[in-house]
Design a protein around this motif. Structure first.
Motif, PDB file in Angstrom:
ATOM      1  N   ILE A   1       0.866  -1.182   0.000  1.00 25.98           N
ATOM      2  CA  ILE A   1       0.000   0.000   0.000  1.00 25.98           C
ATOM      3  C   ILE A   1       0.903   1.234   0.000  1.00 25.98           C
ATOM      4  O   ILE A   1       1.779   1.376   0.860  1.00 25.98           O
TER       5      ILE A   1
ATOM      6  N   LEU B   1      -2.257  -7.476  -1.864  1.00 27.75           N
ATOM      7  CA  LEU B   1      -1.980  -6.176  -1.241  1.00 27.75           C
ATOM      8  C   LEU B   1      -1.337  -6.411   0.112  1.00 27.75           C
ATOM      9  O   LEU B   1      -1.732  -7.320   0.844  1.00 27.75           O
TER      10      LEU B   1
ATOM     11  N   ASP C   1      -0.268  -4.312   3.668  1.00 27.45           N
ATOM     12  CA  ASP C   1      -0.362  -3.083   4.445  1.00 27.45           C
ATOM     13  C   ASP C   1       0.120  -3.344   5.861  1.00 27.45           C
ATOM     14  O   ASP C   1       0.288  -4.492   6.275  1.00 27.45           O
TER      15      ASP C   1
ATOM     16  N   GLN D   1      -4.691  -3.477   9.632  1.00 26.22           N
ATOM     17  CA  GLN D   1      -6.071  -3.446   9.176  1.00 26.22           C
ATOM     18  C   GLN D   1      -6.959  -3.227  10.386  1.00 26.22           C
ATOM     19  O   GLN D   1      -6.928  -4.001  11.333  1.00 26.22           O
TER      20      GLN D   1
ATOM     21  N   LEU E   1      -7.628  -1.169   2.420  1.00 23.52           N
ATOM     22  CA  LEU E   1      -7.505  -2.346   1.563  1.00 23.52           C
ATOM     23  C   LEU E   1      -8.702  -2.484   0.625  1.00 23.52           C
ATOM     24  O   LEU E   1      -8.546  -2.882  -0.537  1.00 23.52           O
TER      25      LEU E   1
ATOM     26  N   THR F   1      -8.320  -2.547  -3.379  1.00 25.90           N
ATOM     27  CA  THR F   1      -8.878  -3.715  -4.066  1.00 25.90           C
ATOM     28  C   THR F   1      -9.831  -3.287  -5.173  1.00 25.90           C
ATOM     29  O   THR F   1      -9.779  -3.809  -6.294  1.00 25.90           O
TER      30      THR F   1
ATOM     31  N   SER G   1      -5.381  -9.831   0.459  1.00 26.96           N
ATOM     32  CA  SER G   1      -4.607  -8.881   1.252  1.00 26.96           C
ATOM     33  C   SER G   1      -3.972  -9.588   2.438  1.00 26.96           C
ATOM     34  O   SER G   1      -4.463 -10.605   2.921  1.00 26.96           O
TER      35      SER G   1
ATOM     36  N   THR H   1      -1.666  -8.299   6.093  1.00 24.42           N
ATOM     37  CA  THR H   1      -1.158  -7.160   6.859  1.00 24.42           C
ATOM     38  C   THR H   1      -0.177  -7.650   7.930  1.00 24.42           C
ATOM     39  O   THR H   1      -0.227  -8.803   8.358  1.00 24.42           O
TER      40      THR H   1
END
Length: 196
Positions: A94, A162, A164, A167, A173, A177, A190, A192
């Motif tokens: 991200i 993804l 990051d 979350q 996200l 997306t 995703s 995280t």
């Protein structure tokens, strides 16, 4: 092989590790935090994050992101390497808004992946300097689009991952997306570092 003496990046306690062929050949990173500090991070109960948010993680994020201690990107490199080493889908960290990145001097998401020697691509750019952490839950859910595709980027019909840092409501996200799916991605997963 030789003994290597370093210090814990979080508490400065002396760390001793032995350089070995195993470390070099198996992508084992030498420890950069002590056992005591490592034990303060709580593993996530989900399969989409490594850790839970707690006071230790809060202090880590503050030191890493806001006090610009880029060396702390190494703290989770072994776990991130283990998570992504067999990943076939392109990993997209991200992004930060360019002004925020200039202010912080580095992209914290990219540095985490670099420290773990995980290849990634950047297809998105952030459209606002606002951070989601500065908003309450309702404001996060009402946010206008946070991302757009980088210019001259085309999205292949395949799966992307993804990545990051944390979350909480999932807004960041979800927005990323949506941009990728609308541009032609087959699927977007995703992962995280932290589940909030």
């Amino acid at each position: 092989m030789n003994k290597i003496e370093t210090h814990c990046l979080l508490c400065a306690q002396s760390l001793q590790s032995e350089a070995s062929w195993k470390l070099l050949l198996t992508k084992q990173f030498p420890p950069c935090i002590c056992e005591k500090c490592a034990s303060r991070f709580e593993h996530s109960l989900t399969t989409t994050a490594l850790y839970q948010y707690n006071d230790t993680m809060k202090a880590y994020l503050h030191q890493y992101k806001f006090l610009q201690d880029v060396a702390l990107a190494k703290v989770f490199r072994q776990e991130l390497y283990r998570q992504f080493k067999h990943e076939k889908s392109p990993i997209i960290p991200i992004p930060m808004h360019p002004l925020k990145q200039k202010e912080r001097t580095f992209s914290h998401m990219e540095e985490l992946l670099k420290a773990a020697k995980i290849p990634y691509i950047q297809l998105l750019e952030k459209t606002t300097t606002e951070t989601q952490s500065s908003k309450n839950r309702e404001e996060r859910l009402q946010t206008t689009p946070l991302f757009r595709l980088l210019s001259n980027v085309s999205i292949a019909y395949k799966e992307y991952v993804l990545f990051d840092d944390i979350q909480t409501t999932g807004t960041t996200l979800r927005h990323a997306t949506e941009v990728l799916l609308e541009a032609g991605a087959k699927n977007v997963r995703s992962f995280t570092l932290i589940s909030g």
